[in-house]
Design an enzyme around this catalytic site. Sequence first.
Site, PDB file in Angstrom:
ATOM      1  CB  ALA A  66      -0.873  -0.022   1.254  1.00 18.32           C
ATOM      2  N   GLY A 105       0.484  -5.149   0.811  1.00 19.32           N
ATOM      3  CA  GLY A 105      -0.703  -5.158  -0.032  1.00 19.32           C
ATOM      4  C   GLY A 105      -0.425  -5.698  -1.431  1.00 19.32           C
ATOM      5  CD  GLU A 108      -2.215  -7.959   2.656  1.00 17.00           C
ATOM      6  OE1 GLU A 108      -1.865  -6.773   2.483  1.00 17.00           O
ATOM      7  OE2 GLU A 108      -2.919  -8.331   3.606  1.00 17.00           O
ATOM      8  CD  GLU A 128       1.548  -5.835   5.350  1.00 13.26           C
ATOM      9  OE1 GLU A 128       2.380  -6.739   5.598  1.00 13.26           O
ATOM     10  OE2 GLU A 128       0.820  -5.845   4.341  1.00 13.26           O
TER      11      GLU A 128
END
Length: 689
Positions: A66, A105, A108, A128
Site C-alpha cells: 500500500a 498489499g 496480498e 506490515e
Amino acid sequence: MGSINASVDLRRDGEIAVITADNPPVNALKHEVRAGLAEGLKHAREDTGVKAVVIACAGRTFFAGADITEFGKPPRAPSLHDVIAAIEAMPKPVVAALHGTALGGGFELALACHFRIAVPAARVGLPEVKLGLLPGAGGTQRLPRLVGPEKALEMIVTGEPIGAAEARVGGIIDEIVEGDLTAAAIDFARRVVREGRPLRLVRDRDEKLIGEGFADAAEALTRRLRGRDAPAACIEAVRNAIVLPFDEGLKREAELFGRLVGGDQSKAQRHIFFAEREAAKIPDMPEATRSRPIAQGAVIGAGTMGGGIAMCFANAGIPVTIVETGRDLLQKGLDRVAANYHTSVSRGGLDASEMERRIGLISGVTEFDAIAGADVVVEAVFEEMDVKKRVFADLDRIAKPSALLATNTSTLDVNEIARVTARPQEVAGLHFFSPANVMRLLEIVRGAQTSFEALATAIALGRRLGKVPVTVGVCYGFVGNRMLARRSVETERLLLEGALPQQVDTAVTAFGFPMGPCAMMDLAGLDVGWRIRKGRGEQALIEDALCEAGHYGQKTGKGYFRYEAGSRAPLPDPEIERVILETSSRLGINRRPITEDEIAERMILPMINEGARILDEGIASRPGDIDVIWVYGYGWPVWRGGPMYFADRLGLAHIRDRLAFYADRSRDETLRPAPLLRKLADEGRGFAS
Ligand code: CAA
C-alpha cells in the site's frame, strides 16, 4: 502513460489481457494505481475476446505494498479490498507476474489471484509488522491457507520476506520462470486456458488450516512482544484464520488493522520508516554528485571491531584485506572472524558453503603496502589520537588517490586526523557499532573538508553493507554516544542518590529498551570508559570504584551485576551493592527511595536535551536523523519513534519544565533546558516543526 491512466496500462496479447502498473519507484498501490487496476479488470471481464488476465508491474518491482503516505488520510475508493474482490470475482484465470519485492498489499493482491509466477530473484513477504501494522488486505487469512498457520505466523510476525525458491516449495508460487517475465506470464496464462485448469481461489482452500503446533509457536512469540501491539494483533488474526470462517476472519483483520493504523505505535514506526530513508540524503549535496565504485576494501586493525567490519564487507560480497602489525595479532583476529562465522553456521543462520565463500573474501597481511589497491580503507586501531595519526600518514602515502579513507573512531576529532593527510577531502568517519557485523547503524562523520563525492561513496557503501547510514558532524561522541553520555551521568547520579542497578535497568527496559544502561555497560566493559576518563582527567565515582575492585563487567564475571559462568543474565549482587552504598556514604549522600517514574524521566529527558543542542549546532541535520540513530544503534523502542519524535509527543513545554526542575535540584547546568528546546517550547512548537 498507460492506456487507462498515468499509472496503469491495459493491452491485449491475443486472448490474454495484460494489465501493467507503472508507479516508480516501488509501485506502491496509491489511489490512481488501484483505480487503474479496477478499471482494467472491468474491461478484461467484459471483453468476451479475453480468456485470461496477467497482472504485472513495470520498473524494478511488483507492488511493494500500500502507499504508506496515504495512511491517516481519508480513504478513497476503490480500496485495495475492492480491487482484490474484483480479482476474485473474475470468471477467467488471473495470473500475477512477480519480480523484485512483492510486499504487503502487493503480495496480498497476488495472493488473491488464481496463479502466481515469479522470476528467480523475486521476494515475497508481509512486512506490515515493521510499520506497527498487520497485513490488512486479507494476508492474515490467505497466507495460512496456502502455507499453513505456523509458517504464515512466522512470516507475518517477523515481517521477513522469503525468496522465490522457498515460496515455490511452500506452494505460494506456481512456477519460477527465466527470461522475459511478462512473456512467460502470457504463456503460462495460455497454458492454463488450454488445459482448462480449475480456478481455485486461496480463500476456498482449507486443507492446510491445521492448528497443531500453532499455540506453542504463538506463545513463544507472545513472550517476546516487549510492549509492541502489532505482533499480538498478527497472532490473533492468524489464529482467526484457523477458527473463523474466511469472511469473518477478514472482517476481524480489518478491525485490527483500523485500530493499529490509527494508533500511536504505527505512527511512530511510519515516522522511522521515512526518517531512515530521509537520513540517506544530504541537504546541501548537489544532485549530480556520484559515489565511486567500491570493488576492494581494506581494514586496518584485526581487533574485535576490525574483524567485525571486515565481516561486513565479506557479507556484502566485497573482497577485503585486514592489515595488522604482527603475525600473532593478525592470526588471532582471523581466528575470531572464523569462529564468528562457525557460530552462525551452527545456529543455522548461514550454510557452510556460504561461510567458506565469505571467509575466502577476507585476507590478512602484515604489510601496509597491501592497501594500495583498496577503494576504501577503514582504520580500526586503538582509540588514541597519536596512533590514528600515524596510520593516516601511512594511508596517505600508500592508498590510491581515489580511495575513501575512513576512521572508525567513536570519540576523536576526525578533522584533526584528516589534517595529517594531504587529502583531507577524502577522509571521513565510519562509526560502526559493536558487534559491527550485527548492528545496523553506521554514523558517517562528515569532516570540515570531506568532499561530497567521498560522502556519497560512504553512504552508498553503508547501504551496500546492509547498514542504515546517518551522516553527522564532528564533535565529541558524535550524535549517539554524546547523548548516551548524558544518560550515563544520570545513571551514576541515580545510583549515588538511592537507586540500585536493577531498578535503573528495570525502568529502562519497561520503557521498551532491550537492555538497561547498567547491563549495557557490563556488556561493553567498564574498563573502556575508565581508561578514557583517566586520559581526560574525568571521574565517574561508582564506575571507577567498581573498576578499582576489578569489576569490569561480563568479562570479569562482575560489573554492575554478577554473571554466572557461561551466562549473560545479570544478577544483583550484595558485594556490588556494598560498593555503591559505600560510595554514597563516602560522599555524605543520604540515600532515598526513587520511583520508577523518576528514573525513567531522568534516563530520557537529559538525552533529549542533548539532542536539542546537537540539532542547534548542526551536528545532526534533522531530528529524524537522531531518532534513526537511537532506534538502530541503541535499541530505542521503534514503536516510540526515537527520542526527538517521543519528545514532540510528550510536549516540549512539559520537558522544559521537568528539566528546569532537575537542573535546580541537582545544581547541574547541563540539565538546564537547551536554548532550542526552550525556544520551541515557548513558541508551542515541536522539533519536527
Ligand atoms: N509507500 C510509499 N512509499 C514507499 C513505499 C510504500 N509502501 N515503499 C517505499 N517507498 C518509497 C520510499 O519512501 C523511498 O522514497 P524516497 O526515494 O522519496 O526516499 C522510495 O520509495 C524508495 O524506497 P527505498 O529507498 O526503501 O528503496 P529500496 O530499493 O531500498 O527498497 C523496498 C525497496 C524493499 C520496497 C522498501 O522500500 C520497502 O521495504 N518498502 C516498504 C514495503 C512495505 O512495508 N510494504 C507494506 C506497506 S503497508 C501495506 O501494504 C498495508 C496493507 O496490508 C494493505
